[in-house]
Design an enzyme around this catalytic site. Structure first.
Site, PDB file in Angstrom:
ATOM      1  N   SER A 100       0.451  -1.538   0.283  1.00  0.00           N
ATOM      2  CA  SER A 100       0.320  -0.062  -0.170  1.00  0.00           C
ATOM      3  C   SER A 100       1.125   1.514  -0.794  1.00  0.00           C
ATOM      4  CB  SER A 100      -0.817  -0.070   1.121  1.00  0.00           C
ATOM      5  OG  SER A 100      -0.404   0.425   2.612  1.00  0.00           O
ATOM      6  N   LEU A 114      -3.166   1.403   6.511  1.00  0.00           N
ATOM      7  CA  LEU A 114      -3.461   2.890   6.205  1.00  0.00           C
ATOM      8  C   LEU A 114      -2.987   2.498   5.173  1.00  0.00           C
ATOM      9  CD1 LEU A 114      -2.946   5.215   8.562  1.00  0.00           C
ATOM     10  CD2 LEU A 114      -5.554   3.430   8.270  1.00  0.00           C
ATOM     11  N   HIS A 125       3.385  -4.722   2.678  1.00  0.00           N
ATOM     12  CA  HIS A 125       3.352  -5.711   4.159  1.00  0.00           C
ATOM     13  C   HIS A 125       3.493  -7.062   4.543  1.00  0.00           C
ATOM     14  CE1 HIS A 125       0.180  -2.934   5.245  1.00  0.00           C
ATOM     15  NE2 HIS A 125       0.005  -1.820   4.166  1.00  0.00           N
ATOM     16  N   LEU A 127       5.388 -10.913   1.815  1.00  0.00           N
ATOM     17  CA  LEU A 127       5.690 -11.478   1.173  1.00  0.00           C
ATOM     18  C   LEU A 127       5.605 -12.971   1.347  1.00  0.00           C
ATOM     19  CD1 LEU A 127       7.224 -12.623  -1.968  1.00  0.00           C
ATOM     20  CD2 LEU A 127       9.086 -12.160  -0.518  1.00  0.00           C
ATOM     21  N   TYR A 171      16.640 -10.163   1.378  1.00  0.00           N
ATOM     22  CA  TYR A 171      16.131  -9.163   1.032  1.00  0.00           C
ATOM     23  C   TYR A 171      17.211  -8.173  -0.063  1.00  0.00           C
ATOM     24  CZ  TYR A 171      11.472 -10.034   2.335  1.00  0.00           C
ATOM     25  OH  TYR A 171      10.175 -10.200   2.353  1.00  0.00           O
TER      26      TYR A 171
HETATM   27  C1  COA Z   1      10.398 -16.287   3.041  1.00  0.00           C
HETATM   28  C2  COA Z   1       9.883 -16.446   1.618  1.00  0.00           C
HETATM   29  C3  COA Z   1       9.489 -14.377   1.052  1.00  0.00           C
HETATM   30  C4  COA Z   1      11.242 -16.744   0.465  1.00  0.00           C
HETATM   31  O1  COA Z   1      11.008 -16.985  -0.923  1.00  0.00           O
HETATM   32  P1  COA Z   1      11.529 -18.523  -1.334  1.00  0.00           P
HETATM   33  O2  COA Z   1      10.802 -18.608  -2.412  1.00  0.00           O
HETATM   34  O3  COA Z   1      11.293 -19.644  -0.388  1.00  0.00           O
HETATM   35  O4  COA Z   1      12.914 -18.226  -1.249  1.00  0.00           O
HETATM   36  P2  COA Z   1      13.924 -18.075  -2.102  1.00  0.00           P
HETATM   37  O5  COA Z   1      14.067 -19.765  -3.161  1.00  0.00           O
HETATM   38  O6  COA Z   1      13.663 -17.048  -3.428  1.00  0.00           O
HETATM   39  O7  COA Z   1      15.464 -17.844  -1.906  1.00  0.00           O
HETATM   40  C5  COA Z   1      15.994 -18.591  -1.085  1.00  0.00           C
HETATM   41  C6  COA Z   1      16.271 -17.384   0.173  1.00  0.00           C
HETATM   42  O8  COA Z   1      15.689 -17.481   0.456  1.00  0.00           O
HETATM   43  C7  COA Z   1      16.401 -17.102   2.357  1.00  0.00           C
HETATM   44  N1  COA Z   1      15.453 -18.100   3.038  1.00  0.00           N
HETATM   45  C8  COA Z   1      14.690 -18.073   2.820  1.00  0.00           C
HETATM   46  N2  COA Z   1      13.601 -18.775   3.698  1.00  0.00           N
HETATM   47  C9  COA Z   1      14.868 -18.073   5.237  1.00  0.00           C
HETATM   48  C10 COA Z   1      14.837 -18.163   6.079  1.00  0.00           C
HETATM   49  N3  COA Z   1      13.275 -19.261   6.682  1.00  0.00           N
HETATM   50  N4  COA Z   1      15.845 -17.923   7.154  1.00  0.00           N
HETATM   51  C11 COA Z   1      16.784 -17.403   6.594  1.00  0.00           C
HETATM   52  N5  COA Z   1      16.916 -16.933   5.022  1.00  0.00           N
HETATM   53  C12 COA Z   1      15.890 -17.437   4.358  1.00  0.00           C
HETATM   54  C13 COA Z   1      17.357 -17.999   2.065  1.00  0.00           C
HETATM   55  O9  COA Z   1      18.471 -16.798   2.023  1.00  0.00           O
HETATM   56  C14 COA Z   1      17.552 -18.460   0.401  1.00  0.00           C
HETATM   57  O10 COA Z   1      18.553 -18.838  -0.043  1.00  0.00           O
HETATM   58  P3  COA Z   1      19.564 -20.242   0.380  1.00  0.00           P
HETATM   59  O11 COA Z   1      18.633 -20.840  -0.096  1.00  0.00           O
HETATM   60  O12 COA Z   1      20.176 -20.006  -0.346  1.00  0.00           O
HETATM   61  O13 COA Z   1      20.216 -19.949   2.030  1.00  0.00           O
HETATM   62  C15 COA Z   1       9.595 -17.934   2.105  1.00  0.00           C
HETATM   63  O14 COA Z   1      10.709 -18.603   2.699  1.00  0.00           O
HETATM   64  C16 COA Z   1       8.117 -17.288   3.015  1.00  0.00           C
HETATM   65  O15 COA Z   1       7.135 -17.955   2.781  1.00  0.00           O
HETATM   66  N6  COA Z   1       8.275 -17.394   4.389  1.00  0.00           N
HETATM   67  C17 COA Z   1       7.664 -17.877   5.411  1.00  0.00           C
HETATM   68  C18 COA Z   1       6.511 -16.120   5.166  1.00  0.00           C
HETATM   69  C19 COA Z   1       7.751 -15.233   5.311  1.00  0.00           C
HETATM   70  O16 COA Z   1       8.794 -15.364   6.642  1.00  0.00           O
HETATM   71  N7  COA Z   1       7.674 -14.279   4.657  1.00  0.00           N
HETATM   72  C20 COA Z   1       9.217 -12.776   4.999  1.00  0.00           C
HETATM   73  C21 COA Z   1       8.154 -12.040   5.258  1.00  0.00           C
HETATM   74  S1  COA Z   1       6.553 -11.011   5.269  1.00  0.00           S
END
Ligand code: COA
Length: 210
Positions: A100, A114, A125, A127, A171
């Protein structure tokens, strides 16, 4: 993107009846209703339940809370759906982003609920990727596409988010910079605020009237 307790104010009103899409069959045309393997599109309030199912598994079962409650998901998908992005595989939501607009330099507790239509900052907010699709690059790809998309929105200067320490490297790899500790806390949880510059100095000149 913190998990937190439900806010006492600014609560969005939940809708009880969402319009349903009814497929229309045209006589004489036997069309195959195959769903696209992969589709990226903005979410709608009709997607709120699917969003919340992913949130439930990703956050609520882990900590008891989630970044956006169902009524807030519906609210943001009603007022600023263009700042959301969903990844669908054969019609099923597998990953999403909800954003947002925000109008201050730093995020505050108010920013969690908001949408400030005059703001030039996109507050991301949440992902989240469905459990069975994690660690396949989908979270990175979706965020990358989202940031590219934001470049097409002339009113957007930057994107900001809050995350826990352990996700800072994730990130950073996507181009976000650490801004410092967030003033928002949820119980014992603290967050790091991160920023991605969508536009540089040209934007500031144009929008400041200089
Ligand atoms: C975090 C999240 C969005 C990452 O999406 P993803 O598709 O699994 O990630 P990608 O495959 O693109 O990338 C993998 C990288 O993400 C990072 N990562 C993912 N989950 C992680 C965790 N729990 N702790 C640390 N790093 C993490 C690492 O850098 C990883 O790379 P590596 O495997 O070489 O260490 C996903 O794991 C998720 O939805 N988690 C639960 C919700 C969440 O925590 N969301 C983010 C905060 S709102």
């Amino acid at each position: 993107m913190p998990s937190r307790a439900p806010p006492q104010e600014h609560k969005a009103t939940a809708r009880t009846h969402e319009p349903r899409r009814i497929p229309v069959a045209s006589p004489g045309h036997q069309r195959r209703h195959t769903l696209p393997a992969s589709e990226f599109r903005s979410l709608t309030p009709e997607d709120a339940i699917s969003v919340f199912e992913i949130e439930r598994e990703a956050f609520i079962l882990v900590s008891g809370e989630c970044p956006l409650h169902l009524d807030e998901v519906r609210h943001f998908l009603s007022v600023c759906a263009e700042l959301s992005l969903g990844w669908f595989e054969e019609g099923r939501l597998v990953a999403f982003i909800i954003g947002s607009l925000w109008d201050q330099e730093k995020l505050s507790t108010e920013a969690l609920t908001l949408h400030k239509p005059q703001g030039t900052t996109v507050h991301i907010h949440v992902l989240a990727v469905h459990r069975t699709f994690r660690q396949q690059g989908k979270g990175s790809i979706l965020m990358w596409r989202y940031l590219q998309y934001l470049r097409s929105l002339p009113y957007v200067r930057r994107a900001v988010l809050m995350c826990e320490d352990f996700l800072v490297p994730f990130y950073q790899k996507l181009g976000f910079n650490v801004q410092g500790p967030s003033e928002v806390t949820v119980g014992p949880l603290t967050f790091i605020e991160m920023q991605y510059a969508v536009r540089g100095h040209a934007f500031v000149r144009r929008y400041s009237g200089c």
